[in-house]
Scaffold this motif. Structure first.
Motif, PDB file in Angstrom:
ATOM      1  N   ILE A 195       0.823  -1.208   0.000  1.00 18.72           N
ATOM      2  CA  ILE A 195       0.000   0.000   0.000  1.00 18.72           C
ATOM      3  C   ILE A 195       0.864   1.269   0.000  1.00 18.72           C
ATOM      4  N   ASP A 196       2.153   1.115   0.290  1.00 14.79           N
ATOM      5  CA  ASP A 196       3.069   2.265   0.244  1.00 14.79           C
ATOM      6  C   ASP A 196       3.059   2.897  -1.157  1.00 14.79           C
ATOM      7  N   THR A 197       2.989   2.065  -2.183  1.00 20.04           N
ATOM      8  CA  THR A 197       2.930   2.589  -3.559  1.00 20.04           C
ATOM      9  C   THR A 197       1.693   3.461  -3.741  1.00 20.04           C
ATOM     10  N   MET A 199       0.003   5.004  -1.529  1.00 19.04           N
ATOM     11  CA  MET A 199       0.131   6.250  -0.761  1.00 19.04           C
ATOM     12  C   MET A 199       1.050   7.241  -1.474  1.00 19.04           C
ATOM     13  N   HIS A 200       2.240   6.791  -1.887  1.00 17.46           N
ATOM     14  CA  HIS A 200       3.155   7.702  -2.601  1.00 17.46           C
ATOM     15  C   HIS A 200       2.423   8.360  -3.751  1.00 17.46           C
ATOM     16  N   CYS A 201       1.680   7.529  -4.493  1.00 17.09           N
ATOM     17  CA  CYS A 201       1.114   8.030  -5.748  1.00 17.09           C
ATOM     18  C   CYS A 201      -0.054   8.972  -5.514  1.00 17.09           C
ATOM     19  N   VAL A 260       0.515  11.983   4.554  1.00 14.64           N
ATOM     20  CA  VAL A 260       0.634  10.637   5.128  1.00 14.64           C
ATOM     21  C   VAL A 260       2.080  10.377   5.558  1.00 14.64           C
ATOM     22  N   HIS A 261       3.020  10.643   4.679  1.00 10.82           N
ATOM     23  CA  HIS A 261       4.411  10.296   4.983  1.00 10.82           C
ATOM     24  C   HIS A 261       5.018  11.062   6.160  1.00 10.82           C
ATOM     25  N   PRO A 262       4.755  12.349   6.312  1.00 11.34           N
ATOM     26  CA  PRO A 262       5.295  13.026   7.510  1.00 11.34           C
ATOM     27  C   PRO A 262       4.773  12.446   8.821  1.00 11.34           C
ATOM     28  N   HIS A 274       7.608   0.229  11.698  1.00 10.71           N
ATOM     29  CA  HIS A 274       8.039   0.056  10.314  1.00 10.71           C
ATOM     30  C   HIS A 274       7.200   0.928   9.378  1.00 10.71           C
ATOM     31  N   HIS A 275       7.848   1.298   8.265  1.00 11.64           N
ATOM     32  CA  HIS A 275       7.299   2.308   7.361  1.00 11.64           C
ATOM     33  C   HIS A 275       5.880   1.993   6.859  1.00 11.64           C
ATOM     34  N   GLY A 276       5.684   0.790   6.322  1.00 14.11           N
ATOM     35  CA  GLY A 276       4.399   0.459   5.713  1.00 14.11           C
ATOM     36  C   GLY A 276       3.262   0.513   6.729  1.00 14.11           C
ATOM     37  N   ALA A 278       3.260   2.092   9.560  1.00  8.23           N
ATOM     38  CA  ALA A 278       3.106   3.480  10.023  1.00  8.23           C
ATOM     39  C   ALA A 278       2.274   4.296   9.023  1.00  8.23           C
ATOM     40  N   ASN A 279       2.473   4.050   7.730  1.00  2.20           N
ATOM     41  CA  ASN A 279       1.646   4.726   6.719  1.00  2.20           C
ATOM     42  C   ASN A 279       0.173   4.413   6.919  1.00  2.20           C
ATOM     43  N   CYS A 280      -0.113   3.136   7.193  1.00  2.72           N
ATOM     44  CA  CYS A 280      -1.509   2.723   7.360  1.00  2.72           C
ATOM     45  C   CYS A 280      -2.134   3.482   8.528  1.00  2.72           C
TER      46      CYS A 280
HETATM   47 ZN    ZN Z   1       6.687   5.347   1.567  1.00  6.99          ZN
END
Ligand code: ZN
Ligand code: NAD
Length: 359
Positions: A195-197, A199-201, A260-262, A274-276, A278-280
């Motif tokens: 899901i990181d993809t 979110m980035h997009c 989302v990323h900040p 972990h990053h993924g 944390a994004n969720c």
């Molecule tokens: Zn990311």
């Protein structure tokens, strides 16, 4: 000023493509005398991956501990080991097998093998002076886009700062995508990273710094993510290949993120999450900032049966809440990208802490 944008030089994709890695590496061994260095996620220790790889007895295999995501210290440590092993020789290739943590470790070590100093000296933009050795990425987890992006992300614990080495030299020269490699990923992990993809997009598309090439890649990556995560089984053979492609496109689209990323970086810095994942959590409290994506995300989680237990920031100290706020709000560029220069009027300290408390 127009930017001269670089892409990954070569890519190979398809089920079973790993069996052709030997051919790719033979070409490298002919071009450059010197051993190959294989970075493998520690998950593969004791599994049979290394035996399936074209490792020669004069090569080096390094298992990368991904219990924690890469730090300036961990990268300096791997660099010292690899440098000692190479003893002045130029490697014919550095190869990385893993998720974003292993790929980024390989990318950053590569830069440090040809540039003096420590990892922290290169956190930022265009600081790397000399080209790194030839690098090959073989993702075993899809989503970060590290295989195609121009950064390798590392946490600097002393400075409370998560920042990448952004440089054309950081990029891989060759990518090999074999969906067989993600067959054994635990479902939650597969989702959190995949899901990181997405979110980035969507963060890039809903920002104000844009260009048509990046938008096109991001739109396609989002389409694919929706197809995968809104299907009945995100881990079918077809969907694992599609998610590899989404990640590949998403990495190329990696432009500016948004809110989302900040917030996610705050969780990673302060709670070592972990990053993924944390994004969720970050998106799960941004229904007002990204209403459509929030709704789609909630549907995806439910459909795929993904765990996101509540209460992760319950009972923290005031100092910890302040640290969470500070480690998030420091990312001015992405916050401005979504909310404009007055972002601090919306994301006041109280507002941000209230969001963490709702996670
Ligand atoms: Zn990311
Ligand atoms: P990861 O690399 O940290 O790995 C997560 C877990 O998955 C680990 O426990 C690992 O052992 C396991 N794993 C990996 N492959 C597996 C497999 N095939 N089967 C079973 N388990 C497997 O996870 P990630 O989400 O890919 O990477 C996160 C890192 O990537 C963070 O440090 C983040 O900041 C970074 N990142 C980098 C970029 C970039 O452009 N360079 C972009 C986004 C995120």
């Amino acid at each position: 000023m127009y930017r001269n944008a670089k892409n990954v030089g070569y890519y190979m994709i398809g089920k079973g493509a790993l069996s052709q890695l030997g051919d790719l590496l033979t070409t490298r061994r002919e071009a450059q005398d010197g051993p190959a260095v294989f970075f493998l996620d520690h998950y593969f220790e004791g599994k049979n991956l290394a035996e399936r790889l074209p490792v020669e007895h004069w090569d080096m295999v390094v298992y990368v501990d991904t219990t924690e995501e890469p730090t300036t210290d961990s990268v300096d440590g791997y660099t010292a080991r690899v440098r000692e092993f190479l003893d002045g020789k130029t490697p014919c290739a550095l190869l990385a097998f893993g998720g974003g943590s292993t790929l980024d470790t390989c990318k950053c070590v590569g830069n440090l093998l040809t540039n003096p100093g420590k990892a922290e000296d290169y956190q930022g933009w265009e600081l790397v002076r000399h080209p790194a050795p030839y690098k090959i990425a073989v993702p075993t987890l899809s989503g970060t886009g590290s295989e195609t992006s121009r950064t390798g992300i590392i946490c600097n614990e002393a400075k409370n700062l998560k920042l990448g080495m952004n440089s054309d030299y950081t990029m891989f020269d060759q990518v090999l995508l074999d969906p067989d490699l993600t067959a054994g990923v635990p479902r939650n992990q597969y989702f959190y990273t995949g899901i990181d993809t997405y979110m980035h997009c969507f963060e890039s598309l809903s920002g104000s710094y844009r260009n048509v090439v990046v938008d096109s890649l991001a739109e396609k990556a989002i389409d694919i993510c929706k197809r995968v995560f809104l299907s009945d089984d995100m881990m079918s053979d077809e969907n694992r290949e599609l998610l590899m492609i989404a990640s590949f496109l998403g990495g190329m689209a990696a432009g500016f993120v948004g809110v989302v990323h900040p917030i996610s970086a705050g969780l990673s810095m302060v709670l070592h999450m972990h990053h993924g994942l944390a994004n969720c959590y970050a998106l799960s409290v941004q229904e007002d900032i990204y209403p459509t994506e929030y709704r789609d995300f909630m549907t995806m989680i439910e459909r795929q049966g993904i765990d996101l237990p509540k209460g992760i920031c319950r009972g923290l100290t005031d100092a910890q809440y302040t640290a969470l706020y500070e480690a998030s709000i420091v990312h001015e560029k992405p916050l401005t990208n979504r909310l404009g220069p007055d972002f601090k009027k919306i994301l006041t300290k109280e507002n941000v802490i209230e969001r963490f408390k709702r996670m």
